[in-house]
Design an enzyme around this catalytic site. Sequence first.
Site, PDB file in Angstrom:
ATOM      1  N   ASN A 154      37.274  74.110 -58.539  1.00  0.00           N
ATOM      2  CA  ASN A 154      38.682  74.129 -58.936  1.00  0.00           C
ATOM      3  C   ASN A 154      38.749  74.484 -60.434  1.00  0.00           C
ATOM      4  O   ASN A 154      38.158  73.789 -61.269  1.00  0.00           O
ATOM      5  CB  ASN A 154      39.273  72.732 -58.663  1.00  0.00           C
ATOM      6  CG  ASN A 154      40.716  72.626 -59.096  1.00  0.00           C
ATOM      7  OD1 ASN A 154      41.087  73.109 -60.158  1.00  0.00           O
ATOM      8  ND2 ASN A 154      41.530  71.964 -58.292  1.00  0.00           N
TER       9      ASN A 154
ATOM     10  N   HIS B 122      41.643  73.372 -64.702  1.00  0.00           N
ATOM     11  CA  HIS B 122      41.588  72.823 -66.058  1.00  0.00           C
ATOM     12  C   HIS B 122      41.110  73.825 -67.103  1.00  0.00           C
ATOM     13  O   HIS B 122      41.217  73.562 -68.305  1.00  0.00           O
ATOM     14  CB  HIS B 122      40.803  71.518 -66.072  1.00  0.00           C
ATOM     15  CG  HIS B 122      41.530  70.485 -65.254  1.00  0.00           C
ATOM     16  ND1 HIS B 122      42.829  70.117 -65.545  1.00  0.00           N
ATOM     17  CD2 HIS B 122      41.203  69.837 -64.122  1.00  0.00           C
ATOM     18  CE1 HIS B 122      43.247  69.245 -64.634  1.00  0.00           C
ATOM     19  NE2 HIS B 122      42.286  69.068 -63.754  1.00  0.00           N
TER      20      HIS B 122
ATOM     21  N   ARG C 227      47.899  75.720 -75.698  1.00  0.00           N
ATOM     22  CA  ARG C 227      48.238  76.511 -76.875  1.00  0.00           C
ATOM     23  C   ARG C 227      49.068  77.740 -76.564  1.00  0.00           C
ATOM     24  O   ARG C 227      49.362  78.527 -77.454  1.00  0.00           O
ATOM     25  CB  ARG C 227      46.932  76.975 -77.553  1.00  0.00           C
ATOM     26  CG  ARG C 227      46.274  75.928 -78.394  1.00  0.00           C
ATOM     27  CD  ARG C 227      47.133  75.652 -79.638  1.00  0.00           C
ATOM     28  NE  ARG C 227      46.514  74.658 -80.462  1.00  0.00           N
ATOM     29  CZ  ARG C 227      45.690  74.933 -81.476  1.00  0.00           C
ATOM     30  NH1 ARG C 227      45.361  76.167 -81.744  1.00  0.00           N
ATOM     31  NH2 ARG C 227      45.186  73.964 -82.189  1.00  0.00           N
TER      32      ARG C 227
ATOM     33  N   HIS D 112      45.405  75.383 -57.957  1.00  0.00           N
ATOM     34  CA  HIS D 112      46.598  74.628 -57.566  1.00  0.00           C
ATOM     35  C   HIS D 112      47.768  75.155 -58.387  1.00  0.00           C
ATOM     36  O   HIS D 112      47.825  74.941 -59.604  1.00  0.00           O
ATOM     37  CB  HIS D 112      46.356  73.136 -57.842  1.00  0.00           C
ATOM     38  CG  HIS D 112      47.496  72.254 -57.419  1.00  0.00           C
ATOM     39  ND1 HIS D 112      47.468  70.894 -57.600  1.00  0.00           N
ATOM     40  CD2 HIS D 112      48.695  72.519 -56.827  1.00  0.00           C
ATOM     41  CE1 HIS D 112      48.593  70.359 -57.137  1.00  0.00           C
ATOM     42  NE2 HIS D 112      49.350  71.329 -56.677  1.00  0.00           N
TER      43      HIS D 112
ATOM     44  N   ARG E  94      51.144  74.568 -59.363  1.00  0.00           N
ATOM     45  CA  ARG E  94      52.117  73.471 -59.308  1.00  0.00           C
ATOM     46  C   ARG E  94      53.516  73.994 -59.565  1.00  0.00           C
ATOM     47  O   ARG E  94      53.697  75.000 -60.249  1.00  0.00           O
ATOM     48  CB  ARG E  94      51.745  72.396 -60.345  1.00  0.00           C
ATOM     49  CG  ARG E  94      50.408  71.733 -60.068  1.00  0.00           C
ATOM     50  CD  ARG E  94      50.158  70.609 -61.061  1.00  0.00           C
ATOM     51  NE  ARG E  94      50.989  69.470 -60.779  1.00  0.00           N
ATOM     52  CZ  ARG E  94      50.570  68.345 -60.194  1.00  0.00           C
ATOM     53  NH1 ARG E  94      49.301  68.197 -59.878  1.00  0.00           N
ATOM     54  NH2 ARG E  94      51.397  67.369 -59.965  1.00  0.00           N
TER      55      ARG E  94
ATOM     56  N   ARG F 259      52.096  73.842 -64.785  1.00  0.00           N
ATOM     57  CA  ARG F 259      51.487  73.223 -65.979  1.00  0.00           C
ATOM     58  C   ARG F 259      50.107  73.802 -66.294  1.00  0.00           C
ATOM     59  O   ARG F 259      49.646  73.710 -67.412  1.00  0.00           O
ATOM     60  CB  ARG F 259      51.414  71.709 -65.831  1.00  0.00           C
ATOM     61  CG  ARG F 259      50.431  71.243 -64.799  1.00  0.00           C
ATOM     62  CD  ARG F 259      50.276  69.737 -64.816  1.00  0.00           C
ATOM     63  NE  ARG F 259      51.456  69.057 -64.329  1.00  0.00           N
ATOM     64  CZ  ARG F 259      51.433  67.806 -63.872  1.00  0.00           C
ATOM     65  NH1 ARG F 259      50.303  67.121 -63.882  1.00  0.00           N
ATOM     66  NH2 ARG F 259      52.521  67.233 -63.434  1.00  0.00           N
TER      67      ARG F 259
ATOM     68  N   GLU G 113      45.886  75.772 -53.396  1.00  0.00           N
ATOM     69  CA  GLU G 113      46.381  74.402 -53.244  1.00  0.00           C
ATOM     70  C   GLU G 113      47.857  74.375 -53.614  1.00  0.00           C
ATOM     71  O   GLU G 113      48.249  74.928 -54.648  1.00  0.00           O
ATOM     72  CB  GLU G 113      45.557  73.496 -54.163  1.00  0.00           C
ATOM     73  CG  GLU G 113      45.805  72.030 -53.938  1.00  0.00           C
ATOM     74  CD  GLU G 113      44.940  71.172 -54.853  1.00  0.00           C
ATOM     75  OE1 GLU G 113      43.771  71.534 -55.120  1.00  0.00           O
ATOM     76  OE2 GLU G 113      45.458  70.154 -55.322  1.00  0.00           O
TER      77      GLU G 113
ATOM     78  N   THR H 228      46.908  64.916 -58.651  1.00  0.00           N
ATOM     79  CA  THR H 228      47.323  64.526 -57.303  1.00  0.00           C
ATOM     80  C   THR H 228      46.907  63.083 -57.054  1.00  0.00           C
ATOM     81  O   THR H 228      45.728  62.756 -57.109  1.00  0.00           O
ATOM     82  CB  THR H 228      46.663  65.468 -56.263  1.00  0.00           C
ATOM     83  OG1 THR H 228      46.817  66.809 -56.721  1.00  0.00           O
ATOM     84  CG2 THR H 228      47.304  65.313 -54.911  1.00  0.00           C
TER      85      THR H 228
ATOM     86  N   GLU I 180      41.153  67.673 -45.944  1.00  0.00           N
ATOM     87  CA  GLU I 180      40.374  67.349 -47.134  1.00  0.00           C
ATOM     88  C   GLU I 180      40.600  65.863 -47.373  1.00  0.00           C
ATOM     89  O   GLU I 180      41.746  65.425 -47.557  1.00  0.00           O
ATOM     90  CB  GLU I 180      40.826  68.185 -48.335  1.00  0.00           C
ATOM     91  CG  GLU I 180      39.973  67.863 -49.570  1.00  0.00           C
ATOM     92  CD  GLU I 180      40.188  68.814 -50.733  1.00  0.00           C
ATOM     93  OE1 GLU I 180      40.459  70.014 -50.506  1.00  0.00           O
ATOM     94  OE2 GLU I 180      40.076  68.330 -51.876  1.00  0.00           O
TER      95      GLU I 180
ATOM     96  N   HIS J  52      38.212  65.108 -55.066  1.00  0.00           N
ATOM     97  CA  HIS J  52      39.013  64.429 -56.076  1.00  0.00           C
ATOM     98  C   HIS J  52      38.173  63.376 -56.786  1.00  0.00           C
ATOM     99  O   HIS J  52      37.669  62.453 -56.166  1.00  0.00           O
ATOM    100  CB  HIS J  52      40.286  63.773 -55.517  1.00  0.00           C
ATOM    101  CG  HIS J  52      41.353  63.697 -56.578  1.00  0.00           C
ATOM    102  ND1 HIS J  52      41.325  62.773 -57.583  1.00  0.00           N
ATOM    103  CD2 HIS J  52      42.427  64.472 -56.797  1.00  0.00           C
ATOM    104  CE1 HIS J  52      42.357  62.977 -58.377  1.00  0.00           C
ATOM    105  NE2 HIS J  52      43.037  63.999 -57.932  1.00  0.00           N
TER     106      HIS J  52
ATOM    107  N   GLY K 167      36.688  69.859 -59.630  1.00  0.00           N
ATOM    108  CA  GLY K 167      37.245  70.569 -60.768  1.00  0.00           C
ATOM    109  C   GLY K 167      36.985  69.902 -62.104  1.00  0.00           C
ATOM    110  O   GLY K 167      36.159  70.351 -62.903  1.00  0.00           O
TER     111      GLY K 167
HETATM  112  N1  PXP Z   1      41.101  68.464 -54.077  1.00  0.00           N
HETATM  113  C1  PXP Z   1      42.427  68.330 -54.265  1.00  0.00           C
HETATM  114  C2  PXP Z   1      43.315  68.445 -53.076  1.00  0.00           C
HETATM  115  C3  PXP Z   1      42.963  68.115 -55.551  1.00  0.00           C
HETATM  116  O1  PXP Z   1      44.279  67.965 -55.718  1.00  0.00           O
HETATM  117  C4  PXP Z   1      42.082  68.082 -56.649  1.00  0.00           C
HETATM  118  C5  PXP Z   1      42.649  67.916 -58.029  1.00  0.00           C
HETATM  119  O2  PXP Z   1      43.386  69.028 -58.373  1.00  0.00           O
HETATM  120  C6  PXP Z   1      40.715  68.249 -56.408  1.00  0.00           C
HETATM  121  C7  PXP Z   1      40.249  68.407 -55.114  1.00  0.00           C
HETATM  122  C8  PXP Z   1      39.731  68.259 -57.514  1.00  0.00           C
HETATM  123  O3  PXP Z   1      39.746  67.032 -58.159  1.00  0.00           O
HETATM  124  P1  PXP Z   1      38.987  66.872 -59.535  1.00  0.00           P
HETATM  125  O4  PXP Z   1      39.634  67.800 -60.501  1.00  0.00           O
HETATM  126  O5  PXP Z   1      39.170  65.420 -59.856  1.00  0.00           O
HETATM  127  O6  PXP Z   1      37.545  67.247 -59.265  1.00  0.00           O
END
Ligand code: PXP
Length: 247
Positions: free
Chosen positions: A10, A13, A21, A46, A48, A52, A73, A104, A154, A194, A216
Amino acid sequence: MHKPILLGVNVDHVATIRQARGSSYPDPVHAALQAELAGADGITMHLREDRRHIQDSDVERYAACAQTKLNFEMAATDEMIALALKTKPVDVCIVPESREELTTEGGLNVINAENNLTITCKEFNQNNIRVSLFIDPDNAQIDATVRTGATVIEIHTGSYAEAKTLEAQQHELEKITSAAAYAAKQGLIVNAGHGLTRHNVAAIAAIPQIHELNIGHSLIADALFEGLPTAVRTMKAIMQQARAAAS
Ligand code: PXP
């Protein structure tokens, strides 16, 4: 022979740093391509509602050059459904979303939203887009997922990742292990994610029914110190070793 375990990276970030910035760097698409070269089996973005981190153009640019697969996502809103149908990712992962949350925070309540999710899954299935529902490790939610027509879950590993004691963590692990076995028995593909890090991922990767882990935040954090390719390779090696040792 054990079943392989896949790593979905993911890259949200990377975009978080860029958006802080309003700069043109760092580019999450660059990160996605680097992660693929280092062994990622797929890339999650993802998009959103509040944009963001990931922007619409990031999704479009990655979809145009993906070497593995895009896991898009999204919340099940009309806007996101239309964007996904236009982008045609291999996978969509439907998550709950609220503007106030940092990330999430919980799984979808599929039971409450079953009718709408069934309509959404039908539309995606007709367009050959595989649907995954992000749920807590709960058999009633798994049963409801099967009824929607989604073929993938998931499992939310946040409670496992955030457990404050070893006992609590073990308890969460047991819930995930048993939900994975139950879901696989119902014919679902089982992913999880997650809050996973290189320190807590092994026990989850060892669960034999789990097909793919989506990771991620910790990977991007590790990448700050050692670069993304090393972070991805290290995570994948830990996952694969855990899977091999368990079988
Ligand atoms: N899976 C889903 C459905 C998520 O919402 C997230 C967070 O965006 C992740 C996996 C990855 O989580 P993390 O960033 O904590 O590894």
